[in-house]
Scaffold this motif. Structure first.
Motif, mmCIF file in Angstrom:
data_model
loop_
_atom_site.group_PDB
_atom_site.id
_atom_site.type_symbol
_atom_site.label_atom_id
_atom_site.label_comp_id
_atom_site.label_asym_id
_atom_site.label_seq_id
_atom_site.Cartn_x
_atom_site.Cartn_y
_atom_site.Cartn_z
ATOM 1 N N ALA A 192 0.823 -1.210 0.000
ATOM 2 C CA ALA A 192 0.000 0.000 0.000
ATOM 3 C C ALA A 192 0.859 1.262 0.000
ATOM 4 C CB ALA A 192 -0.932 -0.005 1.210
ATOM 5 N N ALA A 193 2.036 1.191 0.635
ATOM 6 C CA ALA A 193 2.922 2.363 0.680
ATOM 7 C C ALA A 193 3.387 2.765 -0.714
ATOM 8 C CB ALA A 193 4.124 2.075 1.569
ATOM 9 N N GLU A 194 3.372 1.790 -1.640
ATOM 10 C CA GLU A 194 3.768 2.059 -3.024
ATOM 11 C C GLU A 194 2.558 2.231 -3.936
ATOM 12 O OE1 GLU A 194 6.833 2.533 -3.937
ATOM 13 O OE2 GLU A 194 7.766 1.969 -2.024
ATOM 14 N N GLY A 195 1.365 2.324 -3.321
ATOM 15 C CA GLY A 195 0.153 2.468 -4.118
ATOM 16 C C GLY A 195 -0.255 1.217 -4.850
ATOM 17 N N LEU A 196 0.201 0.054 -4.336
ATOM 18 C CA LEU A 196 -0.064 -1.223 -4.986
ATOM 19 C C LEU A 196 -0.924 -2.124 -4.110
ATOM 20 C CD1 LEU A 196 3.594 -1.944 -6.152
ATOM 21 C CD2 LEU A 196 1.709 -1.240 -7.646
ATOM 22 N N GLY A 197 -1.470 -3.138 -4.713
ATOM 23 C CA GLY A 197 -2.201 -4.155 -3.977
ATOM 24 C C GLY A 197 -2.143 -5.480 -4.719
ATOM 25 N N ILE A 198 -2.484 -6.551 -4.001
ATOM 26 C CA ILE A 198 -2.607 -7.867 -4.625
ATOM 27 C C ILE A 198 -4.086 -8.154 -4.854
ATOM 28 C CG2 ILE A 198 -2.358 -10.361 -4.275
ATOM 29 C CD1 ILE A 198 0.285 -9.127 -4.915
ATOM 30 N N LEU A 199 -4.437 -8.388 -6.093
ATOM 31 C CA LEU A 199 -5.801 -8.764 -6.454
ATOM 32 C C LEU A 199 -5.832 -10.264 -6.695
ATOM 33 C CD1 LEU A 199 -8.689 -7.742 -7.183
ATOM 34 C CD2 LEU A 199 -7.909 -7.681 -9.565
ATOM 35 N N ILE A 200 -6.655 -10.966 -5.955
ATOM 36 C CA ILE A 200 -6.862 -12.397 -6.176
ATOM 37 C C ILE A 200 -7.986 -12.563 -7.182
ATOM 38 C CG2 ILE A 200 -7.528 -14.589 -5.118
ATOM 39 C CD1 ILE A 200 -6.394 -13.545 -2.483
ATOM 40 N N ILE A 201 -7.713 -13.321 -8.214
ATOM 41 C CA ILE A 201 -8.722 -13.597 -9.238
ATOM 42 C C ILE A 201 -9.111 -15.061 -9.110
ATOM 43 C CG2 ILE A 201 -9.240 -13.566 -11.704
ATOM 44 C CD1 ILE A 201 -6.709 -11.666 -11.961
ATOM 45 N N ASP A 202 -10.262 -15.314 -8.516
ATOM 46 C CA ASP A 202 -10.770 -16.674 -8.340
ATOM 47 C C ASP A 202 -11.437 -17.104 -9.631
ATOM 48 O OD1 ASP A 202 -11.976 -19.030 -7.625
ATOM 49 O OD2 ASP A 202 -13.244 -18.177 -6.044
ATOM 50 N N THR A 203 -10.864 -18.096 -10.277
ATOM 51 C CA THR A 203 -11.378 -18.537 -11.575
ATOM 52 C C THR A 203 -12.743 -19.210 -11.473
ATOM 53 O OG1 THR A 203 -10.339 -20.722 -11.460
ATOM 54 C CG2 THR A 203 -9.012 -18.911 -12.371
ATOM 55 N N GLN A 204 -13.146 -19.571 -10.257
ATOM 56 C CA GLN A 204 -14.387 -20.318 -10.030
ATOM 57 C C GLN A 204 -14.300 -21.744 -10.566
ATOM 58 O OE1 GLN A 204 -17.268 -19.153 -8.388
ATOM 59 N NE2 GLN A 204 -16.283 -17.223 -7.935
ATOM 60 N N VAL A 205 -13.091 -22.165 -10.935
ATOM 61 C CA VAL A 205 -12.854 -23.562 -11.305
ATOM 62 C C VAL A 205 -12.284 -24.240 -10.079
ATOM 63 C CG1 VAL A 205 -11.579 -25.142 -12.796
ATOM 64 C CG2 VAL A 205 -12.433 -22.959 -13.707
ATOM 65 N N HIS A 206 -13.070 -25.088 -9.456
ATOM 66 C CA HIS A 206 -12.641 -25.740 -8.228
ATOM 67 C C HIS A 206 -11.762 -26.940 -8.546
ATOM 68 C CE1 HIS A 206 -16.294 -23.916 -5.884
ATOM 69 N NE2 HIS A 206 -15.519 -23.021 -6.453
ATOM 70 N N HIS A 207 -10.870 -27.219 -7.614
ATOM 71 C CA HIS A 207 -9.934 -28.303 -7.837
ATOM 72 C C HIS A 207 -9.878 -29.203 -6.613
ATOM 73 C CE1 HIS A 207 -7.687 -25.098 -5.822
ATOM 74 N NE2 HIS A 207 -7.031 -26.071 -5.249
ATOM 75 N N GLU A 208 -9.468 -30.422 -6.842
ATOM 76 C CA GLU A 208 -9.275 -31.387 -5.749
ATOM 77 C C GLU A 208 -7.992 -32.138 -6.050
ATOM 78 O OE1 GLU A 208 -8.968 -33.205 -2.659
ATOM 79 O OE2 GLU A 208 -10.893 -32.157 -2.731
ATOM 80 N N HIS A 209 -6.932 -31.812 -5.288
ATOM 81 C CA HIS A 209 -5.620 -32.363 -5.589
ATOM 82 C C HIS A 209 -5.437 -33.815 -5.145
ATOM 83 C CE1 HIS A 209 -4.307 -28.515 -6.852
ATOM 84 N NE2 HIS A 209 -4.200 -27.982 -5.668
ATOM 85 N N ALA A 210 -6.130 -34.237 -4.085
ATOM 86 C CA ALA A 210 -5.755 -35.471 -3.398
ATOM 87 C C ALA A 210 -5.760 -36.675 -4.324
ATOM 88 C CB ALA A 210 -6.692 -35.701 -2.201
ATOM 89 N N GLY A 211 -6.567 -36.607 -5.397
ATOM 90 C CA GLY A 211 -6.661 -37.805 -6.215
ATOM 91 C C GLY A 211 -5.836 -37.830 -7.467
ATOM 92 N N GLY A 212 -4.913 -36.882 -7.711
ATOM 93 C CA GLY A 212 -4.380 -36.986 -9.053
ATOM 94 C C GLY A 212 -3.108 -36.285 -9.399
ATOM 95 N N GLU A 213 -3.255 -35.181 -10.148
ATOM 96 C CA GLU A 213 -2.106 -34.589 -10.819
ATOM 97 C C GLU A 213 -1.061 -34.041 -9.852
ATOM 98 O OE1 GLU A 213 -1.303 -34.546 -14.031
ATOM 99 O OE2 GLU A 213 -3.011 -35.832 -14.450
ATOM 100 N N TYR A 214 -1.487 -33.527 -8.713
ATOM 101 C CA TYR A 214 -0.519 -33.010 -7.741
ATOM 102 C C TYR A 214 0.436 -34.121 -7.308
ATOM 103 C CZ TYR A 214 1.143 -30.612 -3.490
ATOM 104 O OH TYR A 214 1.920 -30.041 -2.520
ATOM 105 N N ALA A 215 -0.122 -35.267 -6.946
ATOM 106 C CA ALA A 215 0.715 -36.392 -6.524
ATOM 107 C C ALA A 215 1.621 -36.855 -7.668
ATOM 108 C CB ALA A 215 -0.166 -37.545 -6.048
ATOM 109 N N LYS A 216 1.118 -36.785 -8.886
ATOM 110 C CA LYS A 216 1.924 -37.184 -10.050
ATOM 111 C C LYS A 216 3.130 -36.264 -10.210
ATOM 112 C CE LYS A 216 1.606 -37.791 -15.069
ATOM 113 N NZ LYS A 216 0.720 -37.635 -16.249
#
Length: 370
Positions: A192-216
């Motif tokens: 904020a001191a630099e006039g900046l911020g972090i904007l989170i953009i939630d894609t609304q695409v939900h994910h579930e890692h436990a069953g797949g690609e993350y473990a791979k």
């Protein structure tokens, strides 16, 4: 407070303690934690509150204000399913140090956005149990216990980053964590001191890692480390030589992990030098690496990053495990509306579900409420 009132209504008495733990967003350092590398997350204002009273028997009674119906009652820890696994897993990791418990939880971490609501739940419950039983665990010990609950009880092979951020972060700071030594320090993050911020953009695409690609991906990194004769990809010092010994997916994974560790260190150098406005290029490079080398992005994440940049963001990248969830953008305060409009228009043009926008500030880690 709401969680204490729900506890009282469900269990007939006030809770002995109430703790809150936040979710996190990772500024940079993605998929490096389980490779013994560097990460730089910060806690977000949203989290999970856990109201807890210990029991002398082995019964566990659980209530979530985000789940329909009354309390769940378990006579054995192995009976837990769904969200309850994360809370019960913490009790399982504590073993004989605890018996049963009455637990009510209330969370406001946006679900599916990749902001680590599971780690917030684990750390809140672990912190409350540590408090009521007088176990004397350090914040890092609480983080490690919570990680084991997710690894060994839930079956998700996550690294330590999410739980450490939830347990150790300080307000107004990002947490620089060495995932091998577990050494950490909080780095001032005053956007904020630099006039900046972090904007989170939630894609609304939900994910579930436990069953797949993350473990791979984790298995690919471990295989590559074995072929290179190192304990983990953290130990790769000559990237060009390492790449000569690998091919295919493993070659790409090593390229990402080694360069991402360098980006974390470079970004910290910029923060310490007061050059906050210059970190955007590192965010952009991180996203390209995650997209092309680690292959964990998605069309929605890529469009969010590209459209944010067109809208005036200083830099943007996907954050979290990938395949959905959220992107983050470094944006000047006077460009926030432009970035939101640019991303929304790009999503509408492609027929994607409308994104959700959240403005993130660096919040406080786990703390006692009552």
């Amino acid at each position: 407070m709401r969680v204490a009132e729900a506890f009282r209504a469900a269990f007939g008495a006030d809770p002995q303690t109430v703790w809150r733990a936040p979710g996190r967003v990772n500024l940079i350092g993605e998929h490096t934690d389980y490779n013994d590398g560097f990460v730089l997350p910060f806690a977000v204002p949203w989290g999970v509150s856990a109201a807890v009273t210990p029991r002398t028997d082995q019964t566990i009674r659980l209530l979530s204000l985000q789940s329909p119906g009354g309390p769940i009652e378990l006579s054995a820890r192995e009976e837990a399913t769904g969200w309850a696994r994360y809370a019960v897993g913490v009790l399982a990791m504590l073993g004989d140090r605890v018996a049963g418990a009455d637990i009510a939880v209330d969370g406001d971490v946006p679900q599916g956005a990749g902001l680590s609501s599971s780690a917030a739940l684990e750390v809140a419950v672990a912190s409350a149990l540590d408090d009521v039983h007088g176990l004397g665990l350090t914040p890092m010990e609480i983080a490690l216990l919570s990680q084991r609950a997710e690894n060994d009880f839930v079956g998700m092979p996550c690294g330590i980053m999410d739980q450490a951020a939830s347990a150790l972060c300080e307000e107004g700071h990002a947490l620089f964590l060495d995932c091998r030594s577990l050494g950490s320090r909080n780095i001032p993050l005053d956007l904020a001191a630099e006039g900046l911020g972090i904007l989170i953009i939630d894609t609304q695409v939900h994910h579930e890692h436990a069953g797949g690609e993350y473990a791979k991906r984790r298995a690919e990194c471990e295989s590559a480390a074995r072929k290179l004769g190192v304990a983990s990809l953290r130990d790769v010092t000559d990237l060009a030589a390492a790449l000569d010994h690998l091919q295919g997916a493993e070659r790409k994974r090593v390229m990402h992990v080694v360069t991402e560790n360098h980006r974390v260190e470079a970004l910290i150098g910029l923060l310490r030098a007061g050059k906050v406005t210059e970190i955007g290029a590192l965010l952009n490079a991180s996203h390209l690496s995650l997209r092309d080398q680690y292959e964990v992005s998605s069309p929605e994440l890529d469009v969010a990053v590209e459209a944010a940049f067109r809208g005036g963001a200083r830099g943007a990248r996907m954050t979290g495990g990938g395949f959905g969830g959220s992107a983050i953008a470094l944006v000047a305060q006077d460009r926030l509306d432009n970035v939101r409009e640019s991303v929304s228009a790009a999503y509408a043009e492609r027929g994607f579900r409308a994104p959700r926008f959240l403005s993130a500030t660096a919040a406080k880690g786990a703390h006692r409420l009552a």
